[in-house]
Design an enzyme around this catalytic site. Structure first.
Site, PDB file in Angstrom:
ATOM      1  N   SER A  23       0.805  -1.228   0.000  1.00  0.00           N
ATOM      2  CA  SER A  23       0.000   0.000   0.000  1.00  0.00           C
ATOM      3  C   SER A  23       0.833   1.270   0.000  1.00  0.00           C
ATOM      4  O   SER A  23       0.292   2.361  -0.153  1.00  0.00           O
ATOM      5  CB  SER A  23      -0.932   0.002   1.221  1.00  0.00           C
ATOM      6  OG  SER A  23      -0.188   0.015   2.422  1.00  0.00           O
ATOM      7  N   LYS A  45      -6.664   3.803   8.346  1.00  0.00           N
ATOM      8  CA  LYS A  45      -5.750   4.760   7.727  1.00  0.00           C
ATOM      9  C   LYS A  45      -6.345   6.170   7.717  1.00  0.00           C
ATOM     10  O   LYS A  45      -5.638   7.166   7.941  1.00  0.00           O
ATOM     11  CB  LYS A  45      -5.417   4.307   6.308  1.00  0.00           C
ATOM     12  CG  LYS A  45      -4.575   3.028   6.256  1.00  0.00           C
ATOM     13  CD  LYS A  45      -4.360   2.560   4.830  1.00  0.00           C
ATOM     14  CE  LYS A  45      -3.503   1.282   4.795  1.00  0.00           C
ATOM     15  NZ  LYS A  45      -3.303   0.780   3.433  1.00  0.00           N
TER      16      LYS A  45
END
Length: 794
Positions: A676, A719
Site C-alpha cells: 500500500s 488509515k
C-alpha cells in the site's frame, strides 16, 4: 581305587535327573528306549540313564546328552494302555559315559563307575545340620512338599545321599539338578545345595507374606459380606432397607421422573439393572453410579424460552457495548428471523479481531438479550482430542469432554456456548482437537454428537455457538468453513473516547470508591491517555490506565489530602508520568523527496514518511527501515515507473545511471511490509528527481503497477483515522476503494478531503507543488474529488 568299566543299555531322560539311592517310576515311550529297557530285562543287565540337555529333541545324539549319569537297577515293569511302559527303578551309582558303542536298535554305552569319598570331617557335619535346618523351614512353608520328606532327611547319615535326596524333592531347574549330580565331593555338593536352599527360602517367605496379606483381605471381605448380609436380614425384619438398596431405589425414581429420549432411558435402565446385580463393594459400582449420574444431570430435553423481542435485544446490546454494529446487526437479524420462523438453523458465529475489542463480553450480552444461559470454555492450549470428545469408560477416572461438562453446568440444551480462543488450538500425539470440533460446529452433524464417555448421541443443534479468535490464519480451513466470520476492527479514537466516557470511567470510579467523591475525567484527559499512554486496538490498557489514575486519586482521598475533582490532560501527565507513546506529526514545511503515507497496524493506523535522497553514484538503489519483501518490490516497481516516465516528467534519462538512490522509511526498528506504500514511494521518487516539493498536508495510500495504475488496498478506515489524527487535509485513495468509504464515520470525513485516483498522474497533480516553469506532460483527466458532506459543526 581301581576303575570299573561297564557296558550297558542306555536310556536318555527328559526333564528328569535320577540320583543314586533314589527309587522312582520312569515312563518309557520312545521306541529306541523301549528296546533298551527290554534288552536290559532280557539280559538281566542294569540300565544307565542321563538327562538330555534339550527335552524337545526326540532322537538325541551324543552331543545332546550330559556325560554324567546314573546306573540303576530295574524293578517291576508295567505295560500302560497308551503303549508306554512304566518301570520302577532304583539308582545305584554315578557313572561317567565314556562312549556310545551302539545306536540301533537301541543305545548302548561304555561307562566308568564313580566312587564317592567315604569319610568326611566336622565341617561336613556342620553343613549337614545347616542344610537340614534350611530344608525344615522350606518343608514348613512349601505346602506342595511331601509331609514325610523332612523326617526321611533326618534319618540320612551320609552327606552325599542327604544332598541327593533333598535336591530330588525340590522344584529346581534341570541345570541345577544336573550340577548337583556332577559334583562328586559330598561337602562341595552340600555347599552348592545350601546356597540354592537359601534362595528358595527367601522366595517362599516372600510368597508366604503375599499369601498372608491376600488371605487377610479375603477374610475381611468375607467378614464384611457376612456382616452386611446380617444387617440386611435385620433390616428386612424391621421393614427397613440398606443404604445400597436405598440408593438403587432413588436412582430408579430419578430415572422415572427425568425427561429422557427413549434410547437414553433404555441405556440408563440397563446400567441400573447391572448396578443392582453387583455386590455393593464391587469396584464397578462407582463407575456405573457415576455414569448414571451424568445421564440424569444432563439437559436432554430441557430448554429455556428465548426472548425474541428485537427492541429489547437492541437495548441490551447497546447498554453493554458501544459500536460493534456488524455483530449487533447479525444478532438482531437472527432474533427477527427466529420470531417469524422456527425452521432456521442456529448460526455458528466466529468473532475475529484484536485483543480487547469486546469479543468475549458481547457474547455474554447476547445471552442476556436472548434470555439464555451463557457458557464459556477456553480452547487456548488444548491439544488432546479427548478434551472435546471425552474418554471411554474403560479408562480409570474417565470423564466426558468439555462440551458435555459445560452442558451439565448450563442446565438447558439451548445455551449460548462461547468457544474462546479457537485459533490457539494445538495438536500432538493425542489427536487433533480441531478435527473433533468439526462435528460440534457442523449443523448437519451436531444433532447427533457422540461423546466417548456417554456413548450416546447428544443433540447440540439448539445451541447458539459463538467462537472467538485473534487471527484466522491458524484455524484449519474445514473448521473455518463451518463458521460465519464477523470481524471486530480496532476501535477508533472517537469510539475509545465514548467507551471510556460511558463504560470504563464510571466502572473504575465505582470500584475505587470515587463515584460519590465528584471526580470526573475531562475529555482532554481521556484523549491524553488514549494517545500518549496506550497503543492498542482494544480498550484493555485504556481501562488499566484509567484505573491507575483512580488509584492515585483514591490514595489522596484516603490520606485526607486535597485531590483534583476535574482531571485534565496536564494532571494526567503529572499522575502517570512522561508519555509512553508519541504519534507522528506532519512536517513543518513542504519538502522535496519526503512523502506522507498511511499504514494499517494491529492497534489501528499510523502515518509514515518515505524519504528519498539522491547522490552521485552508479545508479544503485538502497532500501532501509526494515522493509519487507513486498515493500521492497513496491520500491523497485516505483523506480521502474519513474524511469519509464522520465521524458514526460522532465527528468534527464542519464541521471538514473549516474545517481545512487537511497529510500528510507523512519522508525527503522519497526518492521514494515505490504504494497500500500506504492503511491507514496513513487511520489517521493518523482519529487526527488524533479525537485518539486510534496505538500505536507497530503497523505496517500495505494498499490502501484509498472503502468502507473493505482490498485485498491485494505484498512481504509484505520488509515483515514490516522490521517485525520495527524492533521492531514487531503487523503488520496484508489478509486476502487470508494466502496470502503461507507465504513468511515461521517464525523471523520467532515474535516478530510478524500480524493479518488486511478493513475499515478492524478496523485502527482494533487501531491506535488506546481512546477516553477512549464514542463511538457501528458493530458490528465480531472481529479475526482469527494467533497466533505454538509454536516453541521459538533
Amino acid at each position: 581305587m581301581e576303575e570299573i568299566i561297564i557296558d550297558c543299555p542306555f536310556l536318555p531322560l527328559r526333564d528328569v535327573v535320577l540320583y543314586p539311592q533314589m527309587v522312582m517310576p520312569l515312563f518309557v515311550g520312545r521306541e529306541r528306549s523301549l528296546k533298551a529297557l527290554q534288552a536290559a530285562i532280557n539280559n538281566d543287565e542294569n540300565l544307565i540313564v542321563a538327562a538330555q540337555k534339550d527335552s524337545e529333541i526326540i532322537d538325541p545324539v551324543a552331543e545332546d546328552i550330559y556325560t554324567i549319569g546314573t546306573e540303576l537297577s530295574i524293578g517291576k515293569a508295567l505295560r500302560m494302555p497308551d503303549d508306554t511302559t512304566s518301570v520302577l527303578v532304583q539308582g545305584r551309582q554315578r557313572v561317567e559315559i565314556l562312549e556310545f558303542t551302539q545306536w540301533d536298535p537301541y543305545i548302548r554305552v561304555r561307562a566308568r563307575r564313580i566312587f564317592e569319598p567315604a569319610d568326611w570331617d566336622r565341617s561336613t557335619e556342620a553343613l549337614m545340620r545347616a542344610v537340614r535346618t534350611l530344608f525344615e523351614k522350606i518343608c514348613t512353608l512349601n505346602r506342595s512338599m511331601p509331609e514325610d520328606a523332612f523326617t526321611f532327611a533326618l534319618n540320612i547319615d551320609e552327606p552325599g545321599w542327604l544332598a541327593d535326596f533333598i535336591t530330588s524333592t525340590l522344584y529346581a531347574p534341570l541345570k541345577m539338578k544336573q550340577e548337583i549330580l556332577e559334583t562328586i565331593d559330598p561337602a562341595e555338593r552340600l555347599q552348592k545345595l545350601s546356597v540354592h536352599l537359601a534362595k528358595e527360602l527367601d522366595m517362599l517367605e516372600l510368597e508366604d507374606k503375599i499369601h498372608s496379606r491376600i488371605q487377610e483381605e479375603v477374610d475381611r471381605s468375607q467378614r464384611e459380606h457376612f456382616l452386611r448380609e446380617q444387617i440386611r436380614a435385620i433390616q428386612g425384619e424391621l421393614g427397613e432397607t440398606d443404604v445400597f438398596t436405598q440408593e438403587l431405589n432413588e436412582l430408579r425414581e430419578a430415572i422415572a421422573a427425568k425427561e429422557l429420549p427413549p434410547e437414553v432411558r433404555a441405556k440408563a435402565e440397563k446400567e441400573l439393572a447391572r448396578l443392582a446385580a453387583m455386590p455393593p463393594m464391587s469396584p464397578e459400582v462407582g463407575i456405573i453410579r457415576t455414569y448414571i449420574d451424568w445421564i440424569l444431570e444432563l439437559p436432554w430435553l430441557e430448554e429455556s424460552e428465548d426472548n425474541l423481542d428485537v427492541a429489547h435485544a437492541a437495548k441490551v446490546l447497546n447498554e453493554d457495548h458501544y459500536g460493534l454494529e456488524k455483530a449487533k446487526e447479525r444478532i438482531l437479524e437472527y432474533i427477527a428471523v427466529k420470531q417469524i420462523s422456527e425452521r432456521m438453523r442456529t448460526p455458528i458465529l466466529c468473532f475475529v479481531g484484536p485483543p480487547g475489542t469486546g469479543k468475549t463480553s458481547i457474547g455474554r450480552s447476547i445471552a442476556r438479550a436472548l434470555g439464555r444461559e451463557f457458557i464459556r470454555i477456553s480452547l487456548g492450549g488444548v491439544r488432546d482430542e479427548a478434551e472435546i470428545r471425552g474418554h471411554r469408560r474403560t479408562y480409570i477416572g474417565a470423564l466426558p469432554g468439555r462440551i458435555i461438562q459445560a452442558m451439565r453446568r448450563a442446565g438447558t440444551r439451548n445455551p449460548l456456548f462461547m468457544l474462546d480462543e479457537i485459533d490457539k488450538l494445538g495438536q500432538d500425539f493425542r489427536g487433533d482437537p480441531a478435527a473433533a470440533l468439526l462435528e460440534v460446529l457442523d449443523p448437519e452433524q451436531n444433532s447427533t454428537f457422540a461423546d466417548h464417555y456417554l456413548d450416546l448421541d447428544y443433540d447440540l443443534s439448539k445451541i447458539l455457538f459463538v467462537t472467538t479468535a485473534n487471527y484466522l490464519d491458524t484455524i484449519p480451513a474445514p473448521l473455518l468453513d463451518r463458521m460465519e466470520i464477523i470481524e471486530f476492527p480496532g476501535y477508533l479514537e472517537e469510539e475509545k473516547l465514548e467507551i471510556a466516557r460511558h463504560f470504563l470511567v464510571p466502572r473504575q470510579l465505582e470500584q475505587h470508591g470515587l463515584a460519590e467523591a465528584g471526580v470526573r475525567l475531562e475529555t482532554d484527559a481521556l484523549q491524553a491517555i488514549i494517545r500518549e499512554y496506550t497503543r492498542e486496538a482494544g480498550v484493555r490498557n485504556l481501562e488499566r490506565e484509567v484505573a491507575n489514575v483512580c488509584r492515585k486519586i483514591a490514595r489522596l482521598v484516603a490520606e485526607k489530602k486535597r485531590y483534583p475533582k476535574r482531571i485534565t490532560a496536564k494532571q494526567v501527565r503529572e499522575l502517570l508520568g512522561p508519555p509512553r507513546f508519541t504519534s507522528e506529526e506532519l512536517q513543518n514545511e513542504d519538502q522535496v523527496g519526503v512523502a506522507t503515507g498511511v499504514a494499517w497496524t494491529p492497534t489501528g493506523g499510523d502515518i509514515l514518511f518515505v524519504e528519498v535522497n539522491l547522490m552521485p553514484g552508479k545508479g544503485s538503489l538502497m532500501l532501509t527501515g526494515q522493509l519487507g519483501d513486498v515493500m521492497q518490490e513496491s520500491a523497485q516497481a516505483a523506480l521502474t515507473y519513474t524511469r519509464s516516465q522520465a521524458e514526460v516528467l522532465g527528468i534527464d534519462v542519464e541521471a538514473f545511471e549516474k545517481t545512487d538512490i537511497h529510500i528510507h522509511v523512519p522508525e527503522g526498528a519497526v518492521p514494515k511490509d505490504g504494497p500500500s506504500a506504492g503511491v507514496t514511494l513513487v511520489t517521493a521518487l518523482i519529487s526527488a528527481f524533479t525537485e518539486r516539493p510534496i505538500r505536507r498536508d497530503v497523505a496517500m495510500t495505494g498499490e502501484v503497477t509498472l503502468r502507473g495504475r493505482v490498485l485498491p488496498v485494505g484498512g481504509i478506515r484505520e488509515k483515514a483515522l490516522a490521517a485525520r489524527r495527524a492533521g492531514v487535509k487531503t487523503f488520496v485513495l484508489p478509486r476502487k476503494n470508494e466502496r470502503d468509504l461507507d465504513e468511515i464515520p461521517k464525523r471523520l470525513r467532515q474535516d478530510l478531503e478524500i480524493v479518488l485516483v486511478e493513475r499515478v498522474e492524478e496523485v502527482l497533480e494533487v501531491a506535488l507543488a506546481p512546477l516553477p516553469t512549464p514542463v511538457k506532460r501528458r493530458r490528465k483527466t480531472a481529479v475526482p474529488t469527494v467533497k466533505p458532506p454538509n454536516v453541521p459543526p459538533a
